[in-house]
Design an enzyme around this catalytic site. Structure first.
Site, PDB file in Angstrom:
ATOM      1  N   LYS A  29      40.251   3.649  29.844  1.00  0.00           N
ATOM      2  CA  LYS A  29      39.278   4.257  30.600  1.00  0.00           C
ATOM      3  C   LYS A  29      37.702   3.475  30.403  1.00  0.00           C
ATOM      4  O   LYS A  29      37.521   2.950  29.704  1.00  0.00           O
ATOM      5  CB  LYS A  29      39.249   5.766  30.215  1.00  0.00           C
TER       6      LYS A  29
HETATM    7  C1  LIG Z   1      44.086   9.367  31.635  1.00  0.00           C
HETATM    8  C2  LIG Z   1      44.149  10.426  32.659  1.00  0.00           C
HETATM    9  C3  LIG Z   1      44.474  11.784  32.090  1.00  0.00           C
HETATM   10  C4  LIG Z   1      44.658  11.968  30.642  1.00  0.00           C
HETATM   11  O1  LIG Z   1      43.859  11.728  29.453  1.00  0.00           O
HETATM   12  P1  LIG Z   1      44.089  11.691  27.987  1.00  0.00           P
HETATM   13  O2  LIG Z   1      42.585  11.577  27.434  1.00  0.00           O
HETATM   14  O3  LIG Z   1      44.989  10.445  27.929  1.00  0.00           O
HETATM   15  O4  LIG Z   1      44.846  12.793  27.743  1.00  0.00           O
HETATM   16  C5  LIG Z   1      44.141  12.908  32.958  1.00  0.00           C
HETATM   17  N1  LIG Z   1      44.171  12.743  34.116  1.00  0.00           N
HETATM   18  C6  LIG Z   1      43.923  11.388  34.693  1.00  0.00           C
HETATM   19  C7  LIG Z   1      43.390  11.395  36.095  1.00  0.00           C
HETATM   20  C8  LIG Z   1      43.822  10.363  34.134  1.00  0.00           C
HETATM   21  O5  LIG Z   1      43.896   9.147  34.343  1.00  0.00           O
END
Ligand SMILES: *Cc1c(COP(=O)(O)O)cnc(C)c1O
Length: 306
Positions: free
Chosen positions: A184
């Site tokens: 991210k």
């Molecule tokens: C990555 C992501 C998640 C989940 O995040 P985590 O921190 O891995 O639990 C949820 N929604 C979206 C749109 C994502 O891209």
């Protein structure tokens, strides 16, 4: 097979190594001053009243469901194009996800016109996902939510510092959630943040994040509290100070990283503009966005290279 183009390149340097080392040397590695520093950075940078660090965004979405009083028998409208977590959270609390299609290939976000058609007496909330970092049409979503008395949960994992008409995404609905998973915009390995302007939601998220306990170990270790009570059915959804210290460094790099991404997107838009076979979603977007993903749609995706 190894890809020539990496999925994601970590934007890590000596600063992250130093931050982690300092936290380890401080001898406080669980939720403590570094989590608080990261929360304060979020409050400042997002201009929001409350920020609560959490173990990951999936847990944040789970807390969003609980603290917005969504439960068994309720329906929640969510986009059909999204990551599993923004749908699974609805099922964690026994509610039913109702899928809504995207607006189109040039706007891969949930279609507010379709959202309104899916509302029933059981509908309690709408989960929006700002796909690739580009804003959902929040004016329409908030108008519908107000009219039908629905809560709005913004899964803003793709969209840190992205804007919609001058407001940061994640601050427009009732609650916004972010992920710090490795790929991210803000990477700490695992981790996340909840933001909200609603005091009741913020207080309950903070409580449920740590077993429903009224005080945290750090407060007791510092002598700010001597006892605790368990007042709610809580979870262990805490972030720790090792990862939060990486997050603090990452947050400080975020704006300049997004400005670089903006330049790269311009380059791609220009290079792709005369290519008939591709559609570029959000091509006309004029908002400041995170550019988490640069999506393109192949008009004929069945063509394979031989
Ligand atoms: C990555 C992501 C998640 C989940 O995040 P985590 O921190 O891995 O639990 C949820 N929604 C979206 C749109 C994502 O891209």
């Amino acid at each position: 097979m190894e890809y020539n183009i990496p999925l994601f390149k970590l934007n890590f340097g000596e600063e992250e190594i130093e931050a982690v080392t300092n936290t380890i040397r401080s001898k406080w590695i669980s939720t403590g001053p570094k989590c608080e520093e990261l929360e304060n950075l979020f409050k400042e940078m997002f201009d929001v009243k409350y920020a609560i660090s959490i173990s990951n965004c999936t847990d944040g979405l789970h807390l969003a469901m609980i603290t917005n009083h969504i439960g068994v028998g309720d329906e929640v409208i969510c986009p059909s194009l999204t990551f599993a977590a923004s749908v699974n959270c609805i099922r964690y609390v026994g509610a039913t996800p109702v899928f809504c299609d995207i607006t189109g290939l040039d706007n891969m976000n949930i279609n507010p016109v379709e959202v309104e058609k899916l509302i029933t007496p059981k509908t309690k909330a709408i989960v929006v996902v700002h796909m690739a970092g580009f804003p959902v049409d929040m004016d329409d979503i908030m108008r519908i939510a107000k009219k039908h008395n629905l809560r709005v949960i913004e899964d803003s994992c793709h969209a840190p510092l992205s804007e919609y008409k001058g407001n940061k995404l994640g601050t427009i609905g009732d609650i916004g959630t972010f992920s710090f998973f490795s790929n991210k915009n803000i990477s700490t390995g695992e981790g996340g943040m909840i933001i909200t302007n609603n005091e009741e939601i913020a207080k309950r998220c903070r409580l449920l994040r740590s077993h429903g306990m009224t005080t945290m170990s750090y407060q007791r270790a510092k002598g700010h509290a001597t006892t605790y009570d368990i007042v709610d059915l809580g979870y262990n959804f805490r972030m720790d100070d090792i990862r939060a210290s990486i997050g603090v460094v990452q947050m400080k790099k975020l704006k300049s990283d997004l400005i670089k991404r903006e330049v790269v997107r311009e380059f791609y838009l220009d290079a792709l503009k005369d290519i008939e076979q591709v559609i570029i979603p959000f091509e006309k977007n004029k908002e400041f966005v995170s550019n988490y993903i640069m999506p393109i749609v192949l008009k004929d995706s069945t063509v394979e290279k031989t």
